[in-house]
Design an enzyme around this catalytic site. Structure first.
Site, mmCIF file in Angstrom:
data_model
loop_
_atom_site.group_PDB
_atom_site.id
_atom_site.type_symbol
_atom_site.label_atom_id
_atom_site.label_comp_id
_atom_site.label_asym_id
_atom_site.label_seq_id
_atom_site.Cartn_x
_atom_site.Cartn_y
_atom_site.Cartn_z
ATOM 1 N N GLY A 42 10.432 -17.881 50.974
ATOM 2 C CA GLY A 42 10.274 -16.906 49.996
ATOM 3 C C GLY A 42 9.543 -15.489 50.352
ATOM 4 C CB SER B 36 12.915 -10.248 50.352
ATOM 5 O OG SER B 36 13.091 -10.035 51.458
ATOM 6 C CD GLU C 153 13.513 -14.560 59.573
ATOM 7 O OE1 GLU C 153 14.442 -14.211 59.058
ATOM 8 O OE2 GLU C 153 12.603 -15.035 59.198
ATOM 9 C CD GLU D 145 17.170 1.278 58.991
ATOM 10 O OE1 GLU D 145 18.423 1.951 59.102
ATOM 11 O OE2 GLU D 145 17.119 0.179 58.871
#
Length: 405
Positions: free
Chosen positions: A157, A159, A274, A392
Site C-alpha cells: 500500500g 500509491s 522491487e 521520470e
C-alpha cells in the site's frame, strides 16, 4: 558498449567501473562484477523445469505473458512444497537458507517459461523480506512461514490518488488511540489486494509532518473491519489492480512495522527489491522465445537481426541484474544500480512487441501464438514503466545518485 540512460551514456566493461558521460563531465558509478552461478545450478534449473512440466498445463498462451501478475494459488502452493519460495530465509521461518543466486535461477526459469507466479510474488519478493529485516518476532512467526508455503499473499500500500509518483506526499493517516493505531485514507493501484491476506502500508503517523518525514509502515490484515477493496479493471479486462479504503481501521500497537517515523527509509530500501529482479526485463520474454520458434529456419534478414538484437539486450540486462542481486546478497543496498536496471529493463520489455510487429507480418486478430502474445503485450506493456516508479522518477533518482542534480 554504450547504453542510454536519458541523456547519459552508461559504458560497461568487465572488471572496470562504468562511466557516465554528460558533456565533459565524467562520473564514476559502480563496477559490474561477473558472477559465477553456484554449484548445482544445472540440477536446480532441471528441478524447476520438472515442476513446470508437471503443473503448468494451462493451454491459454496469453497467460504466459507478464506471468508474474498472473495468479494461480494452487501453483503457488506447489512451489512452496518444492522449497522454491522463501529460498534465502532462515529455516526457523519456513525458509531454506539458500543463496540469492539460487533464488535468481528459480525466478529466471519460472519467468522464462511464463509460469503463473503472481499470487505469491509480492509476498516472496517484498513482504516477508521486510518483516525479516524490520518486523517483530511475533510478526515473523505469524506470517512468514505461510508465505514460504505459498499460502499467504501480500500487497503493498504505497500509491494514493494524489501521491503516485510523488510518494512523499502520502496523506493516509495513522493516529494513536490508547494502545491502538487508527488508520484512515485510501490506497490505489494496489496489485493483488483482492487476493492478499496482508498489506504493508505506508501512512503518515505524525500529524502535520511534510514530505518524507513522519511516515510509518504498518502490517495490516485485510480482513480487519473498516477496509473496503474495490477492483480496477484494466484495458484487457483483467483484474490486477485495486483501490483500498481505510475507514477508522483499528490495529493493535504491534501493527507497526519497524520504527515509527522511519517508514520512508524502510519503503525506499524495499523498492530495491522491487526494481532489481529479472521480472524487470522478462515480462515480454515468452514473446521473444515465440518469435524464435516462429522464425524457425527463416533467412529473413530483418527477423534474424531483431532476434540477435533482443538476445544481446537481454544478456546485458541479465548481467546487470545479477550484479545487483549479488550486492544485495552481500548486505549492500544498490538502490542506484537497481533503478538503472529497472529503467533499462522496462524500456526493453515495452519495446519488444512493437519491434516484432514492425518486422513480422501478423494478423493480430488470429489465434496464431505469436499474434496472440503480441496483441496482449501491445496492450499491457505501457504499464511496465509505471509499476515500481515511473521513468521520470527513476531518471531523477539516477541523476541525483550521480551528482548531476
Amino acid at each position: 558498449m554504450a547504453r542510454k540512460v536519458g541523456p547519459l551514456a552508461l559504458r560497461l566493461s568487465k572488471g572496470r567501473s562504468p562511466e557516465v558521460s554528460a558533456g565533459n563531465l565524467i562520473v564514476q558509478t559502480f563496477t559490474i562484477k561477473p558472477f559465477d552461478m553456484p554449484a548445482g545450478a544445472a540440477a536446480l534449473r532441471e528441478q524447476v523445469r520438472a515442476v513446470i512440466r508437471e503443473h503448468v498445463t494451462d493451454g491459454d498462451i496469453v497467460r504466459r505473458a507478464n506471468c508474474w501478475q498472473v495468479n494461480d494459488p494452487e501453483f503457488s502452493r506447489v512451489l512452496g512444497k518444492a522449497g522454491l519460495i522463501g529460498m534465502t530465509w532462515p529455516k526457523q521461518y519456513g525458509g531454506h537458507e539458500r543463496s540469492a543466486l539460487e533464488r535468481y535461477i528459480v525466478l529466471e526459469e519460472l519467468l522464462s517459461a511464463g509460469a503463473p507466479v503472481g499470487a505469491h510474488w509480492i509476498a516472496d519478493r517484498q513482504t516477508a523480506p521486510l518483516l525479516l529485516r524490520y518486523g517483530t518476532e511475533a510478526q515473523r512467526q505469524r506470517w512468514v512461514p505461510g508465505i514460504a508455503a505459498g499460502e499467504i499473499y501480500g500487497c503493498i500500500g504505497l500509491s494514493e490518488p494524489n501521491a503516485g509518483s510523488d510518494l512523499a506526499s502520502v496523506r493516509s493517516s495513522a493516529r494513536r488511540d490508547g494502545d491502538d493505531w487508527v488508520l484512515n485514507g485510501q490506497k490505489i493501484w494496489t496489485t493483488n489486494a483482492h487476493i492478499a491476506h496482508i498489506m504493508i502500508g505506508l501512512f503518515r503517523s505524525e500529524e502535520g509532518s511534510e514530505r518524507n518525514a513522519g511516515l510509518s509502515q504498518f502490517l495490516i490484515p485485510l480482513d480487519t473491519p473498516g477496509i473496503t477493496i474495490r477492483p480496477i479493471i484494466n484495458l484487457t479486462g483483467e483484474h490486477d489492480f485495486n483501490e483500498v479504503f481505510f475507514d477508522d481501521v483499528r490495529l493493535p500497537a504491534d501493527g507497526l512495522v519497524g520504527t515509527e517515523g522511519q517508514g520512508w527509509s524502510q519503503a525506499t530500501a524495499e523498492l530495491s527489491l522491487e526494481r532489481s529482479g529479472p521480472e524487470r526485463y522478462l515480462s515480454s520474454h515468452v514473446l521473444v522465445t515465440e518469435l524464435i520458434r516462429h522464425a524457425g529456419g527463416s533467412q529473413d534478414a530483418a527477423v534474424l537481426a531483431l532476434i540477435g538484437k533482443l538476445a544481446s539486450e537481454v544478456w546485458t540486462l541479465r548481467q546487470m541484474s545479477l550484479a545487483v542481486a549479488g550486492r544485495m546478497a552481500a548486505g549492500e543496498d544498490p538502490a542506484l544500480e537497481a533503478t538503472i536496471v529497472k529503467d533499462l529493463g522496462n524500456s526493453l520489455e515495452q519495446a519488444i512487441p512493437s519491434l516484432i510487429q514492425a518486422v513480422v507480418e501478423l494478423d493480430l486478430s488470429s489465434d496464431d501464438a505469436l499474434a496472440l502474445l503480441t496483441a496482449q503485450l501491445l496492450q499491457v506493456s505501457p504499464s511496465f514503466s509505471l509499476r515500481g516508479g515511473t521513468r521520470e522518477i527513476l531518471r531523477g533518482i539516477v541523476a541525483r545518485g550521480l551528482g548531476l542534480r
